[in-house]
Design a protein around this motif. Sequence first.
Motif, PDB file in Angstrom:
ATOM      1  N   ARG A   1     -10.246   5.862  -6.147  1.00 47.94           N
ATOM      2  CA  ARG A   1      -9.642   4.557  -5.936  1.00 47.94           C
ATOM      3  C   ARG A   1      -9.876   4.055  -4.505  1.00 47.94           C
ATOM      4  O   ARG A   1     -10.058   2.858  -4.279  1.00 47.94           O
ATOM      5  CB  ARG A   1      -8.153   4.622  -6.269  1.00 47.94           C
ATOM      6  CG  ARG A   1      -7.891   4.807  -7.761  1.00 47.94           C
ATOM      7  CD  ARG A   1      -6.428   5.139  -8.042  1.00 47.94           C
ATOM      8  NE  ARG A   1      -5.542   4.038  -7.686  1.00 47.94           N
ATOM      9  CZ  ARG A   1      -5.295   3.003  -8.483  1.00 47.94           C
ATOM     10  NH1 ARG A   1      -5.893   2.905  -9.663  1.00 47.94           N
ATOM     11  NH2 ARG A   1      -4.453   2.057  -8.097  1.00 47.94           N
TER      12      ARG A   1
ATOM     13  N   ASP B   1      -4.670  -2.300  -5.915  1.00 49.37           N
ATOM     14  CA  ASP B   1      -3.981  -2.447  -4.636  1.00 49.37           C
ATOM     15  C   ASP B   1      -2.526  -2.000  -4.685  1.00 49.37           C
ATOM     16  O   ASP B   1      -1.782  -2.210  -3.730  1.00 49.37           O
ATOM     17  CB  ASP B   1      -4.053  -3.905  -4.185  1.00 49.37           C
ATOM     18  CG  ASP B   1      -5.484  -4.356  -3.962  1.00 49.37           C
ATOM     19  OD1 ASP B   1      -6.236  -3.620  -3.292  1.00 49.37           O
ATOM     20  OD2 ASP B   1      -5.869  -5.428  -4.468  1.00 49.37           O
TER      21      ASP B   1
ATOM     22  N   ARG C   1     -12.261  -4.390  -8.428  1.00 48.42           N
ATOM     23  CA  ARG C   1     -10.961  -4.736  -9.006  1.00 48.42           C
ATOM     24  C   ARG C   1     -11.056  -5.221 -10.458  1.00 48.42           C
ATOM     25  O   ARG C   1     -10.045  -5.556 -11.054  1.00 48.42           O
ATOM     26  CB  ARG C   1     -10.260  -5.771  -8.130  1.00 48.42           C
ATOM     27  CG  ARG C   1      -9.806  -5.183  -6.796  1.00 48.42           C
ATOM     28  CD  ARG C   1      -9.246  -6.194  -5.827  1.00 48.42           C
ATOM     29  NE  ARG C   1      -8.710  -5.520  -4.643  1.00 48.42           N
ATOM     30  CZ  ARG C   1      -9.472  -5.078  -3.629  1.00 48.42           C
ATOM     31  NH1 ARG C   1     -10.783  -5.258  -3.653  1.00 48.42           N
ATOM     32  NH2 ARG C   1      -8.913  -4.450  -2.597  1.00 48.42           N
TER      33      ARG C   1
ATOM     34  N   ASP D   1      -3.509  -1.895 -11.229  1.00 52.14           N
ATOM     35  CA  ASP D   1      -3.704  -2.717 -10.036  1.00 52.14           C
ATOM     36  C   ASP D   1      -4.226  -1.818  -8.924  1.00 52.14           C
ATOM     37  O   ASP D   1      -3.520  -0.931  -8.434  1.00 52.14           O
ATOM     38  CB  ASP D   1      -2.379  -3.370  -9.631  1.00 52.14           C
ATOM     39  CG  ASP D   1      -2.525  -4.284  -8.415  1.00 52.14           C
ATOM     40  OD1 ASP D   1      -3.617  -4.319  -7.803  1.00 52.14           O
ATOM     41  OD2 ASP D   1      -1.540  -4.967  -8.071  1.00 52.14           O
TER      42      ASP D   1
ATOM     43  N   ARG E   1     -11.571   0.555  -3.717  1.00 46.76           N
ATOM     44  CA  ARG E   1     -10.980  -0.488  -2.879  1.00 46.76           C
ATOM     45  C   ARG E   1     -11.964  -0.926  -1.797  1.00 46.76           C
ATOM     46  O   ARG E   1     -12.079  -2.113  -1.483  1.00 46.76           O
ATOM     47  CB  ARG E   1      -9.681   0.014  -2.249  1.00 46.76           C
ATOM     48  CG  ARG E   1      -8.471  -0.092  -3.167  1.00 46.76           C
ATOM     49  CD  ARG E   1      -7.174   0.167  -2.416  1.00 46.76           C
ATOM     50  NE  ARG E   1      -7.036   1.558  -2.046  1.00 46.76           N
ATOM     51  CZ  ARG E   1      -6.441   2.481  -2.804  1.00 46.76           C
ATOM     52  NH1 ARG E   1      -5.950   2.156  -3.992  1.00 46.76           N
ATOM     53  NH2 ARG E   1      -6.345   3.728  -2.391  1.00 46.76           N
TER      54      ARG E   1
END
Length: 235
Positions: free
Chosen positions: A132, A60, A141, A58, A136
């Motif tokens: 990452r 996030d 994603r 994930d 983001r």
Amino acid sequence: MRHTRLANESADYLAQREQLRLAEVDLTYQRERVAELRRHLPEGATVQDYVFEEGPRDLDAGDAPVQTVRLSQLFSAPNRALVIYQLMYGKLQTTPCPMCTMWIDGFNGVAQHLAQNVDFITAAAAEPAALRAHARNRGWRNLRLLSCGDSTFKYDLGSEDKEGNQDSTISVFTRDDSGAIRHFYSAHPKMAPDIKERGIDLLCPIWHMLDLTPQGRGAWYAKLDYAPTLHAARG
């Protein structure tokens, strides 16, 4: 063969458009021949089971914990090719490559379609946290992101030199029934002394869209960010 029902197309336009159509047909056949040559490459070299670093799936969920994953673990099923795009980011490339970023923006959009046939990975020399953070910012994603860590993966595949300069590369790997991992194919932007940036154009629809226009692709180059502009015609 007509492409429209416009009654006022000139005879000269129609004649030259037909010549272009025949050239486009020849190009299609040539692409198919090239793809067939690629598919029938002899057995490639075996490669080591490289170790990569990966944060949480994930994007996030923060950047920890960072776990290691081997090349062999990236194959999700037998008889599936593994495709790894190597992003120019990390070591001497202190900011992400805008062109690579543009390509990966596209990969993120079609990831679910790619997953029906291949295992697709994006890898970079950058540390997991930096990679990452960029992902983001771009909204990547749908992709699996790996840092090459201390491995020689990028150097061995030609996407990094001894000094740490980075290059963009697409590489394909296979795994046979014995578990041996083999390199199948790699491509870089440079194809020849006079073709330095076209070697992986087929990965990106933007160039092909621009080639449809009277202006062509010209000298346009992707950026990480564009100043707000307004191109739509107003009534």
